[in-house]
Design a protein around this motif. Sequence first.
Motif, PDB file in Angstrom:
ATOM      1  N   ASP A  58       9.461  -2.973  -2.017  1.00  0.00           N
ATOM      2  CA  ASP A  58       9.630  -3.504  -0.667  1.00  0.00           C
ATOM      3  C   ASP A  58      11.111  -3.478  -0.316  1.00  0.00           C
ATOM      4  O   ASP A  58      11.924  -4.105  -0.998  1.00  0.00           O
ATOM      5  CB  ASP A  58       9.106  -4.939  -0.580  1.00  0.00           C
ATOM      6  N   LYS A  60      13.996  -4.177   2.558  1.00  0.00           N
ATOM      7  CA  LYS A  60      14.269  -4.953   3.777  1.00  0.00           C
ATOM      8  C   LYS A  60      15.451  -4.330   4.516  1.00  0.00           C
ATOM      9  O   LYS A  60      16.509  -4.091   3.924  1.00  0.00           O
ATOM     10  CB  LYS A  60      14.594  -6.398   3.401  1.00  0.00           C
ATOM     11  N   ASP A  61      15.271  -4.057   5.807  1.00  0.00           N
ATOM     12  CA  ASP A  61      16.381  -3.505   6.589  1.00  0.00           C
ATOM     13  C   ASP A  61      17.246  -4.632   7.156  1.00  0.00           C
ATOM     14  O   ASP A  61      17.003  -5.809   6.906  1.00  0.00           O
ATOM     15  CB  ASP A  61      15.876  -2.550   7.685  1.00  0.00           C
ATOM     16  N   THR A  63      17.396  -5.921  10.003  1.00  0.00           N
ATOM     17  CA  THR A  63      16.712  -6.856  10.902  1.00  0.00           C
ATOM     18  C   THR A  63      15.706  -7.741  10.158  1.00  0.00           C
ATOM     19  O   THR A  63      15.081  -8.602  10.768  1.00  0.00           O
ATOM     20  CB  THR A  63      15.964  -6.100  12.019  1.00  0.00           C
ATOM     21  N   LYS A  65      13.027  -6.485   8.637  1.00  0.00           N
ATOM     22  CA  LYS A  65      11.754  -5.776   8.557  1.00  0.00           C
ATOM     23  C   LYS A  65      11.602  -5.162   7.164  1.00  0.00           C
ATOM     24  O   LYS A  65      12.531  -4.545   6.641  1.00  0.00           O
ATOM     25  CB  LYS A  65      11.677  -4.677   9.613  1.00  0.00           C
ATOM     26  N   ILE A  66      10.404  -5.325   6.583  1.00  0.00           N
ATOM     27  CA  ILE A  66      10.141  -4.788   5.241  1.00  0.00           C
ATOM     28  C   ILE A  66       9.327  -3.519   5.340  1.00  0.00           C
ATOM     29  O   ILE A  66       8.303  -3.465   6.029  1.00  0.00           O
ATOM     30  CB  ILE A  66       9.404  -5.830   4.372  1.00  0.00           C
ATOM     31  N   THR A  67       9.795  -2.497   4.654  1.00  0.00           N
ATOM     32  CA  THR A  67       9.084  -1.233   4.522  1.00  0.00           C
ATOM     33  C   THR A  67       8.767  -1.039   3.048  1.00  0.00           C
ATOM     34  O   THR A  67       9.653  -1.178   2.207  1.00  0.00           O
ATOM     35  CB  THR A  67       9.942  -0.048   5.024  1.00  0.00           C
TER      36      THR A  67
END
Length: 130
Positions: A58, A60-61, A63, A65-67
Amino acid sequence: MTRLRILLLIGFALALASRPAVAHHSETAEYDATKPVKVTGTISKVEWQNPHLWFYVDVKDDTGKITTWGFSNAPPGALMRRGIMKDALKVGAVVSVEGVRARDGSNNASGRRVTYADGTNAFTATEGAR
């Protein structure tokens, strides 16, 4: 040969022939060596099963947001023969992963190098071990 043996032999041959063929893919067919990937995140899942080890990170960017990125690696047996056991990847650990991206553009890649936040090398894939 008796008739029963012939029938058994034919039955066995038909049973083998009816099994689906298990084909193995080429790494270059799925992953693009010209598209390197390097992500840092938390290991969320490890699937230590054939035909390949898969683990998920996972990321996290800025902002928040998790990708989730999925990384394929060598088969478990090949990793174990190299001394890499199931405990090499720990769910919840922060890692940096280097690899090459999937040709389909998804967030999947072939994981080549996995390094823990403290710099410890979890493992490095070797060519031919896939």
